[in-house]
Design an enzyme around this catalytic site. Sequence first.
Site, short mmCIF file in Angstrom:
data_model
loop_
_atom_site.label_atom_id
_atom_site.label_comp_id
_atom_site.label_asym_id
_atom_site.label_seq_id
_atom_site.Cartn_x
_atom_site.Cartn_y
_atom_site.Cartn_z
N ARG A 264 0.74 -1.06 -0.11
CA ARG A 264 -0.03 -0.15 0.04
C ARG A 264 0.87 1.43 -0.01
O ARG A 264 2.05 1.25 0.69
CB ARG A 264 -1.01 0.06 1.22
CG ARG A 264 -1.88 -1.02 0.98
CD ARG A 264 -2.88 -1.04 2.35
NE ARG A 264 -2.17 -1.25 3.64
CZ ARG A 264 -1.76 -0.39 4.60
NH1 ARG A 264 -2.04 0.85 4.44
NH2 ARG A 264 -1.24 -0.82 5.62
N TYR B 113 -1.40 -3.58 -6.71
CA TYR B 113 -1.11 -4.47 -5.45
C TYR B 113 -1.92 -4.22 -4.39
O TYR B 113 -2.37 -3.22 -3.93
CB TYR B 113 0.38 -3.96 -5.01
CG TYR B 113 1.11 -5.28 -4.01
CD1 TYR B 113 1.80 -6.22 -4.78
CD2 TYR B 113 0.75 -5.26 -2.63
CE1 TYR B 113 2.49 -7.06 -4.17
CE2 TYR B 113 1.33 -6.51 -2.30
CZ TYR B 113 2.30 -7.23 -2.81
OH TYR B 113 2.90 -8.49 -2.33
N SER C 79 -1.03 -3.45 10.44
CA SER C 79 -0.39 -4.32 9.49
C SER C 79 0.79 -4.89 9.73
O SER C 79 1.65 -4.36 10.18
CB SER C 79 -0.50 -3.61 8.25
OG SER C 79 -1.52 -2.84 7.92
N ALA C 80 0.64 -6.15 9.57
CA ALA C 80 1.90 -7.05 9.55
C ALA C 80 2.27 -7.18 11.05
O ALA C 80 3.43 -7.15 11.52
CB ALA C 80 3.12 -6.59 8.95
N CYS C 81 1.38 -7.14 12.08
CA CYS C 81 1.72 -7.33 13.55
C CYS C 81 1.04 -8.49 14.02
O CYS C 81 0.75 -8.55 15.43
CB CYS C 81 1.31 -5.93 14.37
SG CYS C 81 2.49 -4.73 13.86
N LYS D 186 -2.16 -10.37 13.12
CA LYS D 186 -3.74 -10.71 13.05
C LYS D 186 -3.79 -12.18 12.40
O LYS D 186 -4.70 -12.83 13.11
CB LYS D 186 -4.57 -9.79 12.27
CG LYS D 186 -4.56 -8.15 12.94
CD LYS D 186 -5.63 -7.28 12.21
CE LYS D 186 -4.92 -7.08 10.65
NZ LYS D 186 -3.49 -6.30 10.90
N THR D 187 -3.41 -12.44 11.29
CA THR D 187 -3.81 -13.82 10.81
C THR D 187 -2.94 -14.79 11.54
O THR D 187 -3.67 -15.84 11.74
CB THR D 187 -2.84 -13.58 9.25
OG1 THR D 187 -3.54 -12.64 8.53
CG2 THR D 187 -3.07 -15.05 8.52
N ASN D 188 -1.90 -14.77 12.29
CA ASN D 188 -1.52 -15.61 13.02
C ASN D 188 -2.32 -15.72 14.18
O ASN D 188 -2.56 -17.06 14.36
CB ASN D 188 -0.10 -15.20 13.51
CG ASN D 188 1.00 -15.65 12.37
OD1 ASN D 188 1.43 -16.69 12.68
ND2 ASN D 188 1.37 -14.60 11.54
N ASN E 124 6.76 -8.05 2.09
CA ASN E 124 5.47 -7.78 2.14
C ASN E 124 4.59 -9.00 0.90
O ASN E 124 3.80 -8.30 0.47
CB ASN E 124 4.98 -6.68 1.81
CG ASN E 124 3.22 -6.30 2.03
OD1 ASN E 124 2.85 -6.77 2.95
ND2 ASN E 124 2.89 -5.39 1.23
N ARG F 227 2.74 -12.03 -0.34
CA ARG F 227 1.38 -12.29 0.20
C ARG F 227 0.82 -13.52 -0.43
O ARG F 227 1.36 -14.13 -1.52
CB ARG F 227 0.29 -10.95 0.11
CG ARG F 227 0.78 -9.89 0.73
CD ARG F 227 -0.10 -9.68 1.90
NE ARG F 227 0.53 -8.43 2.43
CZ ARG F 227 0.03 -8.14 3.72
NH1 ARG F 227 -1.12 -8.93 4.41
NH2 ARG F 227 0.53 -7.29 4.59
#
Length: 599
Positions: free
Chosen positions: A72, A213, A264-266, A268-270, A380, A382
Amino acid sequence: MSAPTTNQKLLDWVAEIAEMTTPDQIVWCDGSKEEYDRLMAEMVESGAAIKLNEEKRPNSYAFNSDPSDVARVENRTYIASVKEEDAGPTNNWIDPEELKETMRGLYKGCMKGRTMYIIPFSMGPVGSTIAKNAIEITDSAYVVTNMHIMTRVTPEVLRLIEKEDFFIPCLHSVGAPLEEGQKDVRWPCAPIEKKYIAHFPEENLIWSFGSGYGGNALLGKKCLALRIASAMAGREGWMAEHMLILRFTNPEGKQFHIAAAFPSACGKTNLAMLQSTVPGWKVETIGDDIAWMKPGEDGRLYAINPEAGFFGVAPGTSEASNPMALAACSKDTIFTNVVVTEDNDVWWEDMGYDCPGGGGTDWKNNPWKQADGEKGAHPNSRFTAAAANCPVVCPDWEDPAGVPIDIFVFGGKRTSVMPLVHEAFDFEQGVYMGATASSEPTAAALDLGNVSLRFDPFAMTPFIGYHAGDYMQHWFDMGEKLGDKAPRVFYVNWFQKDGKKFLWPGFGDNSRVLKWMCDRVEGKVEARETPIGLMPIDGDLTLDGLDIPAEDWEKLMKVDNEAFLNTVEDAKAYLAKFGDKLPAKMNEQLKKLEARLKA
Ligand code: GTP
Ligand code: SPV
Ligand code: MN
């Protein structure tokens, strides 16, 4: 191709955009597998996509973006509200008429030599009262195929648009017209100074130009589901948040629903897919990035995930850190900017094993050897994977009514000062915690520069579609409306370090912290009062089976009054720019915290 809709608004909009952008052809998308396979075959043929090894990675493809287009771009992202003061101090603002004039100039003829795709999609289960119907017009087949996975693309959306005479228009172009006979590049895009990610909140309108992107181009995600939706939610009394949603079930079968906001990248998905290390407790995933929440008839707050897939960070995803994300991208997945191995599978840094064969093709599409020491995957990079392919997706993840939220969690990456976990004394202090959340920058945004610490209210700084002070006030208002049914609020930090080493094992072991939160909600454990909030009494947060030295645990649980007072000073300086839009309740909380720290 004749238009598959009778809605005049939509037909007029499509005609207007086609006239401005002059594509070679127009294709109405239907979200079918046939469409997906056809577009992928075309992109493999043109060299834009690599078909991965069918045995190892069925129905999956890899793409490499242009090296200038990898994340982004926050300084090219605009909230073009009619009045500048409505965009507030956290957003870039340009007068909407001026911005439209500039962008019309860029859009003029921009789809020459390309196909214009019209994508009808729903954010949220199709037809749900919380869901929104939208149309993305794009000249990127990569965007179409990603939207197939990330959203619900279906002609049913056209039927709903005809019935309601309402949709959210999202216009996207990679900004790279093709002259007669000109050969396309692998990843078309425009130079940075021509990129615009523009939002017109009063019109619920999105215009994106120049990037292909992620959140710049898949307009259902950050543009619609956060920036436009947060502005709608502020007006209409609901919430659109940068939050994962998970269900945590205890051994007795009691369910807790947790929504957590990390930048972002902290993580969440994990966290959304974590494998619990607390015996008998299990996590099921509802969403990994965005939550839309509304008060229900019983007065509680109900959440849905507006997305249908995960656009997850690849590096660091391993059998040890996030096995469920790995499983979700074991098939039917689009990879962007990872390493393609010699046998046409994928690899990235910290995947848990060395690159098979020692190398392959890196994210820049060059031959690459791991031994040379350069990163093969972009930080980054994905994967785009269907939520339905995640083995621990919650059976109720598509329930249009949503799930009732018991717990809000805030956090970020802080290598020091912020302890592992603390709980707010009450919802209002919880709002203060969310509003003053901070993090060290990551690779998810291109252009944050060399800042060491960034205040990131509610992990929403780049995604609030209106004045951040009004947005904070909206949080206080929601708290008042929900009263004693409001979720309990916690703040976590998995990232404290001693030199290079993380003090907390993180990942699956974060379930230990979640369990303590659930025990708090159930009233099973007391907590000790500290100046910053309530913290675990030794023994209540189970460390069974972990080998954490006593001095590390002490650091993880430490509240350094001096350091926190410094943070309060930083927070004051940060909040000063909100002027008289800063809610009075924020000042109240600041004063109280300061007094507690000085006591
Ligand atoms: P966006 O998709 O950009 O919104 O990111 P996200 O918040 O979903 O972040 P994600 O879960 O992809 O994690 C990003 C990085 O944090 C990865 O490199 C993870 O390995 C790392 N990470 C996640 N959880 C933990 C944790 O508990 N401890 C440590 N040390 N690292 C973690
Ligand atoms: C983020 O940056 O928070 C993401 C990736 O989830 S993107 O879709 O690019 O916004
Ligand atoms: Mn995100």
